[in-house]
Structures are given as structure tokens and as C-alpha cells.
Design an enzyme around this catalytic site. Structure first.
Site, mmCIF file in Angstrom:
data_model
loop_
_atom_site.group_PDB
_atom_site.id
_atom_site.type_symbol
_atom_site.label_atom_id
_atom_site.label_comp_id
_atom_site.label_asym_id
_atom_site.label_seq_id
_atom_site.Cartn_x
_atom_site.Cartn_y
_atom_site.Cartn_z
ATOM 1 N N ARG A 120 30.244 3.088 -35.408
ATOM 2 C CA ARG A 120 30.566 4.284 -36.200
ATOM 3 C C ARG A 120 30.466 3.971 -37.693
ATOM 4 N NH1 ARG A 120 35.195 7.293 -32.907
ATOM 5 N NH2 ARG A 120 34.131 9.158 -33.608
ATOM 6 N N GLN A 125 25.990 7.709 -38.455
ATOM 7 C CA GLN A 125 26.796 8.933 -38.352
ATOM 8 C C GLN A 125 26.058 10.069 -37.616
ATOM 9 O OE1 GLN A 125 28.438 9.540 -42.177
ATOM 10 N NE2 GLN A 125 30.388 10.236 -41.360
ATOM 11 N N ASP A 128 26.344 9.929 -33.826
ATOM 12 C CA ASP A 128 27.703 9.713 -33.312
ATOM 13 C C ASP A 128 28.157 10.845 -32.371
ATOM 14 O OD1 ASP A 128 30.370 9.202 -32.932
ATOM 15 O OD2 ASP A 128 30.859 8.984 -35.051
ATOM 16 N N SER A 131 31.957 11.730 -32.282
ATOM 17 C CA SER A 131 32.423 12.646 -33.322
ATOM 18 C C SER A 131 31.982 14.073 -33.039
ATOM 19 C CB SER A 131 31.889 12.227 -34.693
ATOM 20 O OG SER A 131 32.562 11.078 -35.122
ATOM 21 N N TYR A 226 39.045 2.810 -36.214
ATOM 22 C CA TYR A 226 39.939 3.153 -35.109
ATOM 23 C C TYR A 226 41.375 2.725 -35.382
ATOM 24 C CZ TYR A 226 35.905 4.220 -32.258
ATOM 25 O OH TYR A 226 34.756 4.780 -31.764
#
Ligand code: NAD
Length: 359
Positions: A120, A125, A128, A131, A226
Site C-alpha cells: 500500500r 495506490q 489498491d 481501499s 496498518y
């Protein structure tokens, strides 16, 4: 020979891994797109919408001939033997939840990339899927709660009197939580949110919600964005703080997760009878145990007048946009791992290194 990219029909999901619009926008101009018949039907993309040069093919043709096979979730293990030697299967294998998957893949002759293992980072991005899907789930959770709540979300001033706005508590302000905050705010609710990552504070506040801080959270900047496991002492203090706020809330959206572990229980069973009658909890952490002690995964239950919805698959209820977004993530990965119309897996590349779970 141009690259054949095959798209499978899902077994237990309304989404499709690649939509006609994804293909239209694709930079892989040389590729042949093979779509399993009926693959997009449940997400609103019938076979005839996949226009030429896309071809509709059978499942067997795709498994046996495609260079790259794409799906939302992997085909059943019983089909692994049908997948062409040296081809690449791109899917969400969830190795952090399913400890057996790597062993099942180990003696197969195809390679595998797990979309949900893509690092990530800023560079990745646009690939991802965690997400993009979490963002849909956060939005949907609020819509579900609003539908269930016997009260308004916004403040209303009417000739029949004034109605106060709903209070929403969001537990976990990651991707899903931030989207839940934004959606609740757009609907006019007063929102407060918890997280253990200090970076979440500014994001929560920028969306017009109050950030509730519990002192002493462990926050590891090296954990790739995270959360890390918190001490039992911290979680006990956090539960007390959640309880004080839960009893004043109309809606609680639970999203707190710690990757690879059971979700922290932050709403105790004893809190539920103290909550307002008619209030709603949507627990997106249900599949990893839930943030509410009474959550039942895949079920909606009512306890002391409080509705508890345990659902970690809400993105599946918005299959058209979810497919579109998942497909865009896959396309961005495909653009990254191909060169001059051929597969170009660079083992030293961070994205490949992180996501290639079977080389
Ligand atoms: P997630 O689904 O694993 O967890 C959801 C949220 O729960 C997280 O914000 C986590 O901090 C929180 N949480 C865990 N334990 C908690 C507790 N006891 N109390 C309260 N909250 C708790 O995480 P996610 O939403 O997938 O991602 C989290 C963060 O990762 C993002 O907000 C972002 O900062 C980062 N991220 C970065 C990128 C990138 O740079 N490209 C992409 C995606 C995510």
C-alpha cells in the site's frame, strides 16, 4: 501472438473483475480480452455489452488457453489443474486470512498474483483493491444504517417541530471508516470517531468529525499504514470510552481491524442494553470476529431493540461500481507488469515482490 487476458465468472459474487468500460479505457491495445459467458451479467454487463474485439468464451477455454486469468476471488481448488501451465492467475487470495492457500498453490504450474497483497504505497495506490472496496463498504454501511434507523440523520426544522441530528460513532478511521464519516456528515449527522493510528486524527477532523483520543495507543509507522495489536490494558480503557459514547449514539459503524489477527472487541455485550432503543450497529469487521461482542457474521440480529448488522461483504451489494473500480485496479496492475504487449514480471519490482504469491 497477442496476450490473451481471460476474465472468469465469479462463483459466489455479483461482481466481475473487468467491465466493458475498463477494456475500452485499457492501454493494452494489443491484448485479446476473453470473457467467460455470463461473467458480467449480475453486475449489469451482459455478454452483448462486451463489444468486439472482446470475445465471449467458455470457462474451460479461458482456463486452458489464456496467458493471464483474472477474477475477483480465485476459482475453486478443483479447477487449479485446468489452468494453463505458466499462465498468471490474478485474484484476491487473502493469504492473511487463509493460511492454507499458499500450500495449495505451491505445486501448481501457474503463477499467482494476489491483488490484496499489493503493497500500500503511493506508487501502487491505483492498484489498491482493499481501499477501493473498503470505501464502498464504508459508504454502504451508512446507507444501511440510515435505512434501518427509526430516526432522521439530518437536523430537521419543520412546522411539526424540530428534529435533532443523529449521532454516529465510527470505530476505526481507516479507508472504510473515513468513507463512513464522510457519508454520515453528508447526510447531516454529528460524527465522532476512534482510531489508534495518530495519522487518523487529522483525517477525521478534516471531514468535520470529532476525533476521540484514548491515551497510550501503540502506533508503528513501519507497519505500512496498518494498526498494530494493542495491549489488553489499552483495549480495556478504549472499551470504557466506547461504552460512554455508544450509549449516546444512534448509529455505530465498526471498521477496526488489525491485519492478520482477530478484530478487537470494543463494544461489550453489556453495552448493548444501555444503548438507545432503535439504534443500529453495522459491523464491517464481522468476518474477523467483529468489533461488537454480539455480532454474528452474515446475520442481522436485534438485541434489546438494537439492530446489529454483521456484514463484511457490503461492497458486493454495489456490484456495478465495485466491478468498475476493481477492474481499474487490475488494469493499472496489468499496465505495470506488461511491456510491448507481453508479460514482463520484474522480480525486483516492489509491487511484484509483494503480490506474487506463487512464482
Ligand atoms: P484496516 O481495514 O486494517 O483497519 C481499519 C482501521 O481500524 C485502521 O484505521 C486501524 O488503525 C483501525 N484500528 C485497529 N485497531 C483499532 C482499535 N483498537 N481502535 C480503533 N481503531 C482501530 O485498515 P485500512 O483501512 O485498510 O487502512 C488503514 C490505513 O492504511 C489507511 O487509513 C491509510 O493510512 C493506510 N493506507 C495507505 C495507503 C497508501 O499509502 N497507498 C493505501 C491504503 C491504506
Amino acid at each position: 501472438m497477442s496476450l490473451i487476458i481471460g476474465v472468469l465468472k465469479e462463483k459466489d459474487d455479483k461482481r466481475v473483475a473487468i467491465t466493458p468500460d475498463n477494456i475500452k479505457r485499457s492501454k493494452l491495445k494489443e491484448a485479446q480480452w476473453w470473457i467467460e459467458n455470463g461473467a458480467g451479467e449480475e453486475s449489469g454487463f451482459a455478454d452483448q455489452v462486451y463489444v468486439s474485439p472482446t470475445l465471449i468464451k467458455s470457462r474451460q477455454e479461458i482456463l486452458q488457453q489464456a496467458d493471464i486469468v483474472v477474477s475477483v476471488f480465485p476459482p475453486p481448488e478443483s479447477e487449479f489443474g485446468s489452468i494453463r501451465k505458466d499462465s498468471l492467475l490474478i485474484s484476491q487470495f487473502r493469504p492473511y486470512q487463509d493460511e492454507t492457500i499458499q500450500a495449495k498453490l505451491a505445486n501448481q504450474s501457474f503463477r499467482a498474483i494476489s491483488m490484496d497483497m499489493i503493497p500500500r504505497t503511493t506508487l501502487a495506490q491505483a492498484m489498491d483493491v482493499l481501499s477501493s472496496m473498503a470505501s464502498i463498504a464504508g459508504y454502504k454501511a451508512v446507507i444501511l444504517a440510515a435505512q434501518q434507523l427509526p430516526r432522521y440523520f439530518p437536523m430537521m426544522i419543520t412546522s411539526a417541530g424540530s428534529i435533532r441530528p443523529a449521532k454516529v460513532l465510527v470505530i476505526g478511521a481507516g479507508v472504510a471508516g473515513l468513507q463512513a464519516i464522510a457519508t454520515s456528515r453528508k447526510l447531516g449527522a454529528i460524527v465522532e470517531a476512534f482510531d489508534v493510528r495518530s495519522a487518523a486524527k487529522e483525517e477525521v477532523q478534516s471531514l468535520g468529525a470529532k476525533f476521540v483520543e484514548v491515551e497510550g495507543a501503540k502506533d508503528d509507522k513501519g507497519a505500512g499504514g496498518y494498526a498494530v495489536q494493542q495491549s489488553e490494558e489499552f483495549l480495556a480503557r478504549q472499551r470504557a470510552e466506547v461504552q460512554a459514547r455508544a450509549t449516546k449514539s444512534d448509529v455505530i459503524i465498526c471498521t477496526a481491524q488489525v491485519r492478520g489477527r482477530k478484530a478487537p472487541v470494543l463494544i461489550e455485550a453489556a453495552t448493548i442494553p444501555q444503548m438507545k432503543h432503535g439504534s443500529v450497529i453495522v459491523d464491517l469487521a464481522a468476518s474477523t470476529g467483529g468489533n461488537c461482542a454480539l455480532t454474528e457474521n452474515g446475520k442481522t440480529i436485534v438485541v434489546n431493540g438494537v439492530t446489529i448488522i454483521g456484514d463484511s461483504r457490503l461492497e458486493m451489494d454495489m456490484p456495478e461500481d465495485a466491478s468498475q473500480m476493481y477492474g481499474n485496479n487490475v488494469l493499472n496492475l496489468l499496465t505495470h507488469i506488461t511491456k510491448d504487449g507481453a508479460l514482463n514480471l520484474r522480480m525486483e519490482d516492489e509491487i511484484v515482490k509483494g503480490s506474487l504469491i506463487k512464482a
